[in-house]
Design an enzyme around this catalytic site. Structure first.
Site, PDB file in Angstrom:
ATOM      1  N   HIS A  98      -7.395   3.607   3.412  1.00 45.26           N
ATOM      2  CA  HIS A  98      -7.166   4.442   4.598  1.00 45.26           C
ATOM      3  C   HIS A  98      -8.481   4.811   5.298  1.00 45.26           C
ATOM      4  CE1 HIS A  98      -3.232   5.071   2.695  1.00 45.26           C
ATOM      5  NE2 HIS A  98      -2.804   5.582   3.825  1.00 45.26           N
TER       6      HIS A  98
ATOM      7  N   GLU B 126      -2.492   9.040   7.811  1.00 46.82           N
ATOM      8  CA  GLU B 126      -1.050   8.805   7.819  1.00 46.82           C
ATOM      9  C   GLU B 126      -0.352   9.495   8.994  1.00 46.82           C
ATOM     10  OE1 GLU B 126       1.080   6.937   6.019  1.00 46.82           O
ATOM     11  OE2 GLU B 126      -0.570   6.004   4.947  1.00 46.82           O
TER      12      GLU B 126
ATOM     13  N   CYS C 169     -10.866   3.884  -0.571  1.00 40.90           N
ATOM     14  CA  CYS C 169      -9.461   4.038  -0.203  1.00 40.90           C
ATOM     15  C   CYS C 169      -9.279   3.236   1.071  1.00 40.90           C
ATOM     16  CB  CYS C 169      -9.120   5.510   0.029  1.00 40.90           C
ATOM     17  SG  CYS C 169      -7.448   5.780   0.676  1.00 40.90           S
TER      18      CYS C 169
ATOM     19  N   ASP D  83       0.852  -1.183   0.000  1.00 38.41           N
ATOM     20  CA  ASP D  83       0.000   0.000   0.000  1.00 38.41           C
ATOM     21  C   ASP D  83       0.885   1.230   0.000  1.00 38.41           C
ATOM     22  OD1 ASP D  83      -2.621   1.375   0.294  1.00 38.41           O
ATOM     23  OD2 ASP D  83      -1.814   1.999   2.221  1.00 38.41           O
ATOM     24  N   SER D  84       0.274   2.384  -0.266  1.00 35.91           N
ATOM     25  CA  SER D  84       1.009   3.638  -0.224  1.00 35.91           C
ATOM     26  C   SER D  84       1.379   4.037   1.199  1.00 35.91           C
ATOM     27  CB  SER D  84       0.174   4.754  -0.856  1.00 35.91           C
ATOM     28  OG  SER D  84      -1.018   4.957  -0.120  1.00 35.91           O
TER      29      SER D  84
ATOM     30  N   CYS E 291      -4.170  -0.884  -2.266  1.00 36.24           N
ATOM     31  CA  CYS E 291      -4.268   0.558  -2.485  1.00 36.24           C
ATOM     32  C   CYS E 291      -5.197   0.743  -3.676  1.00 36.24           C
ATOM     33  CB  CYS E 291      -2.884   1.143  -2.774  1.00 36.24           C
ATOM     34  SG  CYS E 291      -2.897   2.861  -3.347  1.00 36.24           S
TER      35      CYS E 291
END
Length: 270
Positions: free
Chosen positions: A185, A151, A183, A9-10, A72
């Protein structure tokens, strides 16, 4: 040596998929790579996302995983088919599982999708949703301010509430009965998103459905780990390992070890 399921993932978003894999397939070894130094991927040009994803896959293949999971949404939309053409092991993304879960859920056939700028611009969710269920109504919204919140570990508090409310304002009054968190996240913010959208809108996370797809693929190929396996998971991140460790341990509810990764050392950074 036990072969692993490699998940990339990012940043920390793919840990939502890891959590579901740990729950549904506790015998499987996981190798996770979070590219936190270069997150978020959403605002980046497609060329960069493709290159970054390929770089991570090239690194992970040295561990000889039995399966790759691009956890992602932006990287799935841009790089999934390219990666599948480059490796001999199965590769799963998160868009098809999320779309299938939404179609199972919606009764009004009106679905919302929130994601990064990159994911929404590709139209990947709308395309997949309409392939599976022609006639379904889909509205997409880019929410670029949400990934930086996650993040940085700011999941609650006044700033998080205000950011979520501002981000969702364009669609909160639109008719829909489910909203895809496009997403990985975003599940970190699901409580706040749910409060803004209201109880009549079901939130769809692709993480659970992606874990089911991993199980199905491995089972079909006879590649599931044995029940007596004791996996030793590995976690890599390319930036701020202490913050990554803090977020990962909070989300996964277990201690982990994190190996820092420096793109400069590899001579692969662009």
């Amino acid at each position: 040596m036990q072969q692993a399921v490699a998940i990339l993932d990012s940043g920390v978003g793919g840990l939502t998929v890891v959590k579901e894999v740990l729950c549904q397939l506790p015998q499987e070894k996981i190798i996770y790579f979070g590219d936190t130094a270069r997150a978020p991927y959403g605002p980046r040009p497609a060329r960069e996302v493709l290159l970054f994803t390929q770089q991570i896959v090239d690194y992970l293949t040295q561990f000889q995983p039995k399966m790759l999971v691009i956890a992602c949404n932006t990287a799935t939309a841009i790089a999934l088919e390219h990666i599948r053409s480059r490796v001999s092991i199965p590769v799963a993304g998160v868009i098809h599982p999320g779309a299938r879960a939404a179609i199972k859920s919606t009764r009004a056939r009106k679905v919302g999708v929130i994601g990064t700028k990159g994911t929404i611009q590709t139209g990947a969710y709308e395309q997949v949703l309409k392939q599976i269920s022609p006639g379904i109504q889909v509205v997409g919204l880019a929410c670029p301010d949400l990934v930086p919140l996650v993040e940085s570990g700011r999941f609650d508090g006044l700033e998080a509430i205000e950011t979520v409310e501002r981000s969702l304002a364009p669609i909160r009054e639109l008719p829909m009965d489910c909203l895809i968190l496009g997403c990985t996240h975003y599940p970190y913010l699901s409580k706040l998103i749910g409060q803004v959208m209201g109880p009549e809108v079901e939130l769809i996370s692709s993480a659970d459905e992606t874990a089911r797809e991993i199980s199905t693929i491995l089972g079909h190929r006879g590649m599931l780990a044995g029940a007596d396996e004791t996996p030793q998971h590995q976690f890599f991140c390319s930036g701020q390992p202490q913050l990554f460790k803090q977020i990962a341990e909070m989300w996964l509810e277990q201690p982990i070890e994190v190996t820092p990764f420096d793109w400069q050392i590899t001579n692969l950074i662009v």
